[in-house]
Motif scaffolding. Structure first.
Motif, short mmCIF file in Angstrom:
data_model
loop_
_atom_site.label_atom_id
_atom_site.label_comp_id
_atom_site.label_asym_id
_atom_site.label_seq_id
_atom_site.Cartn_x
_atom_site.Cartn_y
_atom_site.Cartn_z
N PRO A 1 -5.87 4.22 -0.97
CA PRO A 1 -4.47 4.14 -1.37
C PRO A 1 -4.26 4.52 -2.84
CG PRO A 1 -5.39 1.94 -1.09
CD PRO A 1 -6.46 2.90 -0.70
N THR B 1 -1.46 8.79 8.04
CA THR B 1 -1.92 8.33 6.72
C THR B 1 -2.25 6.85 6.78
OG1 THR B 1 -0.49 9.97 5.65
CG2 THR B 1 -1.23 8.13 4.29
N VAL C 1 0.83 -1.21 0.00
CA VAL C 1 0.00 0.00 0.00
C VAL C 1 0.86 1.26 0.00
CG1 VAL C 1 -1.64 1.36 1.35
CG2 VAL C 1 -1.92 -1.13 1.16
N ARG D 1 0.52 5.74 -0.58
CA ARG D 1 -0.36 6.90 -0.74
C ARG D 1 0.50 8.06 -1.19
NH1 ARG D 1 -3.55 10.07 -2.29
NH2 ARG D 1 -5.27 11.04 -1.12
N LEU E 1 -5.95 5.17 6.08
CA LEU E 1 -6.16 4.13 5.07
C LEU E 1 -6.76 2.88 5.72
CD1 LEU E 1 -2.79 4.53 3.13
CD2 LEU E 1 -5.06 5.03 2.22
N ASP F 1 -9.46 7.14 3.80
CA ASP F 1 -8.66 7.58 2.66
C ASP F 1 -8.46 6.35 1.77
OD1 ASP F 1 -7.06 9.08 1.01
OD2 ASP F 1 -5.37 9.24 2.40
#
Lengths: 244, 182
Positions: A67, A56, A17, A19, A60, A65
């Motif tokens: 990714p 973050t 993952v 971002r 996620l 949020d």
């Protein structure tokens, strides 16, 4: 480096993952790529300097949020390609959040705050109220159910927030600096409570700057510049520890 | 000085024999500072020489060295004064010397190691130690093991401070690199 021994489906799983904010030459990589699994009953602490990607990661994990690449799975379900209503429902039924402060709605009593997610999810009021009271009992605050947040100490407010995070079917708590605004002893009592929740089979991921509180975790993931650069695993599991 | 004053405090609390003092000292400090019998008797002899303790009551007859462990001791007025001075005086001049600090400073000065790796390796080991202390703390009974619990708290907070210092080193170096690079 990250533990891969799994005896059951992970509650939370990150697979490659990342971002990235923006694009082209001004793109900023906030996280990743990172991969890890968190199993039921684990207390996992995320540490790292400011800007290392901790918040973050938590956003996620909680489907707040999405990714830029890679896959986030909650209870085995891929969070990709879901519409906002689905994600919202998934959050209500799967994940609870606790932040450093301002967790509770000031106009609602403790029990009203705790039952809110159930009400939003369409539970009958009586049932929601009963479950909220049970959850308050789990955090030792049954007697303060009718108090408003202003009449609760900082530690008590965090306990109410923990009760709300776990009310109903939710079994994963994501906490961002939940002890940050508390003194050492009160902060420790909050972490002790989280540890106790894990002993009940619930799962907790906590972002913290406080190593003394991270010490309660079964595993500590250390982030730097968006990557997991270290993982320390407690040698012997205490209450709610890692399954062998 | 700590052992000497601690034994004096134990005797001031209650007249005691050498062998009892050894186990009481060890239990009040959660077993972290084991004493050998020789150390206890040497310390008691010095406390007596300095007039801070005397043989207690009817056990006051001076015997041979071999009788030291059968003799009970009590504190004198001078002993109480010395003890009060110890408690009233803060501990000063603690040395910053510590192998972790020295290793990091030398790594910076000599550039003989990958500093980030040195910091990370130490942070990881210290975190692991902190988890271990915490595990003991979870198992400790606050009513029965207060000394042990407070000792663990001290170790945990020291480990916490070390981790914070390692983080700070890394951040300062990163900041310097960025400033030099810009």
């Amino acid at each position: 480096m990250i533990a891969e021994v799994v005896t059951q489906e992970p509650v939370l799983q990150f697979e490659g993952v990342s971002r990235v904010h923006g694009s082209g030459p001004t793109a900023v990589r906030a996280l990743g790529p990172v991969s890890f699994k968190i199993r039921s009953g684990e207390l996992v602490a995320i540490m790292g300097p400011s800007g290392s990607g901790k918040s973050t990661l938590l956003s996620l994990a909680g489907a707040l949020d999405v990714p830029s690449s890679g896959t986030v799975r909650l209870n085995g379900r891929d969070l990709a390609n879901r519409n906002p209503a689905e994600l919202s429902q998934l959050r209500r039924r799967t994940v609870g959040f606790v932040f450093q402060e301002l967790n509770l709605l000031p106009g609602l009593t403790a029990v009203e705050n705790v039952r809110l997610p159930l009400e939003l999810d369409g539970h009958p009021l009586g049932d929601a109220h009963q479950r909220a009271l049970e959850e308050l009992s789990h955090v030792g605050l049954r007697d303060l159910a009718d108090r408003f947040p202003d009449n609760l100490s900082g530690g008590e407010q965090q306990r109410v927030a923990i009760a709300r995070a776990f009310v109903g079917p939710r079994s994963l708590l994501l906490a961002d600096e939940p002890t940050g605004a508390l003194d050492s002893v009160t902060g420790e009592s909050v972490v002790r409570l989280l540890k106790k929740q894990c002993a009940l089979g619930r799962t907790v991921v906590i972002v913290t700057h406080d190593a003394a509180h991270a010490g309660w975790a079964d595993r500590v993931l250390y982030l730097r510049d968006g990557e997991i650069v270290d993982e320390t695993v407690a040698s012997t599991a205490g209450a709610g520890g890692i399954e062998s | 000085m700590s052992v000497r004053n601690s034994l004096l405090a134990l005797i001031a609390a209650q007249p005691a024999h050498g062998y009892g003092l050894k186990s009481e000292f060890e239990s009040s400090t959660a077993g972290e500072w084991p004493l050998n019998a020789g150390q206890v008797y040497t310390t008691l002899s010095r406390l007596e020489r300095d007039g801070l303790i005397i043989p207690a009551g009817d056990s006051g007859s001076r015997g041979e060295a071999g009788e030291l462990d059968r003799r009970a001791w009590e504190v004198t007025a001078e002993g109480r004064e010395a003890l009060a001075r110890w408690f009233d005086t803060p501990v000063e001049n603690r040395s910053p010397r510590d192998e972790v600090v020295i290793k990091v400073l030398v790594a910076i000065a000599t550039r003989q190691a990958n500093l980030r790796q040195v910091l990370q390796t130490q942070r990881s080991a210290t975190m692991k130690r902190l988890q271990e202390y915490t595990r003991h703390k979870i198992e400790a009974d606050p009513d029965e093991q207060l000394a042990w619990l407070l000792l663990l708290d001290a170790m945990i907070l020291r480990a916490d401070a070390e981790i914070r210092w390692l983080d700070l080193c890394e951040q300062r170096l990163k900041q310097l690199d960025e400033e030099r690079g810009s």
